[in-house]
Enzyme design. Structure first.
Site, PDB file in Angstrom:
ATOM      1  N   PRO A   2       0.836  -1.202   0.000  1.00  0.00           N
ATOM      2  CA  PRO A   2       0.000   0.000   0.000  1.00  0.00           C
ATOM      3  C   PRO A   2       0.866   1.244   0.000  1.00  0.00           C
ATOM      4  O   PRO A   2       1.940   1.254   0.578  1.00  0.00           O
ATOM      5  CB  PRO A   2      -0.790  -0.116   1.310  1.00  0.00           C
ATOM      6  CG  PRO A   2      -0.011  -1.047   2.172  1.00  0.00           C
ATOM      7  CD  PRO A   2       0.736  -1.963   1.246  1.00  0.00           C
ATOM      8  N   GLU A   3       0.428   2.273  -0.701  1.00  0.00           N
ATOM      9  CA  GLU A   3       1.146   3.541  -0.710  1.00  0.00           C
ATOM     10  C   GLU A   3       0.370   4.557   0.129  1.00  0.00           C
ATOM     11  O   GLU A   3      -0.640   4.228   0.734  1.00  0.00           O
ATOM     12  CB  GLU A   3       1.364   4.000  -2.159  1.00  0.00           C
ATOM     13  CG  GLU A   3       2.209   2.977  -2.942  1.00  0.00           C
ATOM     14  CD  GLU A   3       2.741   3.493  -4.267  1.00  0.00           C
ATOM     15  OE1 GLU A   3       2.801   4.716  -4.455  1.00  0.00           O
ATOM     16  OE2 GLU A   3       3.110   2.664  -5.115  1.00  0.00           O
ATOM     17  N   LYS A  61       3.948   6.103   4.420  1.00  0.00           N
ATOM     18  CA  LYS A  61       3.202   4.838   4.397  1.00  0.00           C
ATOM     19  C   LYS A  61       3.139   4.205   5.774  1.00  0.00           C
ATOM     20  O   LYS A  61       2.643   3.092   5.924  1.00  0.00           O
ATOM     21  CB  LYS A  61       3.892   3.852   3.443  1.00  0.00           C
ATOM     22  CG  LYS A  61       4.092   4.390   2.041  1.00  0.00           C
ATOM     23  CD  LYS A  61       4.800   3.348   1.183  1.00  0.00           C
ATOM     24  CE  LYS A  61       6.056   3.881   0.580  1.00  0.00           C
ATOM     25  NZ  LYS A  61       6.738   2.917  -0.292  1.00  0.00           N
ATOM     26  N   ARG A 115      -0.656 -12.962   4.309  1.00  0.00           N
ATOM     27  CA  ARG A 115       0.731 -13.375   4.094  1.00  0.00           C
ATOM     28  C   ARG A 115       1.621 -13.108   5.294  1.00  0.00           C
ATOM     29  O   ARG A 115       2.727 -13.632   5.377  1.00  0.00           O
ATOM     30  CB  ARG A 115       1.264 -12.695   2.836  1.00  0.00           C
ATOM     31  CG  ARG A 115       0.420 -13.078   1.608  1.00  0.00           C
ATOM     32  CD  ARG A 115       0.871 -12.371   0.357  1.00  0.00           C
ATOM     33  NE  ARG A 115       2.173 -12.832  -0.080  1.00  0.00           N
ATOM     34  CZ  ARG A 115       2.819 -12.332  -1.128  1.00  0.00           C
ATOM     35  NH1 ARG A 115       2.275 -11.348  -1.817  1.00  0.00           N
ATOM     36  NH2 ARG A 115       3.999 -12.791  -1.459  1.00  0.00           N
ATOM     37  N   ARG A 267      12.049  -4.105  -9.973  1.00  0.00           N
ATOM     38  CA  ARG A 267      10.631  -3.960 -10.274  1.00  0.00           C
ATOM     39  C   ARG A 267      10.520  -3.430 -11.691  1.00  0.00           C
ATOM     40  O   ARG A 267      11.335  -3.760 -12.535  1.00  0.00           O
ATOM     41  CB  ARG A 267       9.972  -3.031  -9.251  1.00  0.00           C
ATOM     42  CG  ARG A 267      10.080  -3.625  -7.851  1.00  0.00           C
ATOM     43  CD  ARG A 267       9.796  -2.605  -6.789  1.00  0.00           C
ATOM     44  NE  ARG A 267       8.350  -2.451  -6.551  1.00  0.00           N
ATOM     45  CZ  ARG A 267       7.855  -1.597  -5.667  1.00  0.00           C
ATOM     46  NH1 ARG A 267       8.643  -0.827  -4.966  1.00  0.00           N
ATOM     47  NH2 ARG A 267       6.558  -1.517  -5.491  1.00  0.00           N
TER      48      ARG A 267
END
Ligand SMILES: [Zn+2]
Length: 283
Positions: A2-3, A61, A115, A267
């Site tokens: 999440p940002e 964050k 997770r 990425r």
């Protein structure tokens, strides 16, 4: 991950749901999400009882849930951490890890994490600013964010602009998605050397990052349901409005050139090869 906008949506939901409420019981259903609490899960449960939440806070964050006594619970959302405000009679969602009930009754607070990269930990004296967050730079939505100082720090770095935007100690809250969107908005290549940026151009890209995050936050705010506080990382409500990120091969919304995906720091980076040309020295 999440940002900032997703974490802020969670923070607002929690602010409405838990601020001023006293904890009656805490139950850890799986020890892993509280692994950072070294005295163990049973101690974590005991430590929470009787405390009252103040308004949840965020920097970039990073999210924490202060208590009125000056301590706090740090919430690491990891890849899949979620908070839910649910009636105690409601069936447990799969992967519910921690249950908190309140002295004033319903709803209770549940921490769900499939997770389990995330988790909860106690931060002694962390209500104002937990030690774990102290090295993180202020984010563009912080009332004390200093734009000129942030731009000066950025230009003092000898690195590429995207690396600098992702550096949480420089400016916090910007992740891979919003970095790509900000660079697209500012027509800038991700490898643009920061030390070669003029002050106006550096300011433009920082303001672009703030603007795309504010836009995402506006959308999250309208679809937000206080009874189901959800964190979905990169999927969900704001995908439709992305100009570059995740749009490989689709036309640039500005010039129609197909968006290109390139490897970047293990990425990907997405850019328009026409609007965001490589810096000259990179060819
Ligand atoms: Zn373009």
């Amino acid at each position: 991950m999440p940002e900032l906008p997703e974490v802020e949506v969670v923070r607002r939901g929690l602010a409405a749901g838990i601020t001023g409420r006293q904890i009656a019981t805490a139950q850890v259903l799986h020890p892993r999400p509280v692994r950072r609490h070294l005295p163990g899960a049973a101690d974590f449960e005991q430590q929470l009882i009787g405390r009252t939440f103040a308004e949840p806070r965020r920097r970039g964050k990073y999210l924490w849930l202060p208590f009125t006594d000056g301590d706090a619970v740090l919430a690491h959302l990891g890849m899949s951490g979620q908070f839910r405000l649910d009636h105690s009679a409601a069936p447990l969602a799969a992967n519910t890890r921690v249950l908190i009930s309140f002295a004033d009754g319903e709803p209770g607070l549940r921490f769900v994490d499939q997770r389990m990269f995330g988790g909860l930990s106690l931060s002694a004296g962390g209500a104002e600013l937990p030690d774990e967050v102290a090295h993180i730079g202020r984010d563009p939505f912080d009332p004390e964010f200093d734009l000129a100082a942030a731009v000066a720090r950025l230009r003092a770095k000898r690195t590429g602009i995207k690396r600098a935007l992702l550096d949480q100690q420089l400016i916090s809250g910007i992740g891979n998605i919003y970095a790509d969107e900000a660079l697209w908005a500012a027509r800038m290549h991700y490898a643009q050397p920061t030390q070669a940026l003029t002050r106006p151009r550096a300011t433009e890209v920082v303001l672009a990052a703030a603007a795309v995050m504010r836009g995402a936050l506006g959308q999250g705010g309208t679809s937000f349901d206080a009874l189901y506080v959800n964190v979905n990382g990169s999927s969900g409500y704001f995908d439709r409005s992305l100009a570059a990120y995740g749009r490989e091969g689709e036309p640039c919304p500005r010039c129609g050139t197909p968006i290109r995906r390139e490897p970047f720091m293990n990425r990907s980076s997405y850019r328009c090869p026409r609007c965001q040309r490589a810096p000259r020295r990179l060819g």
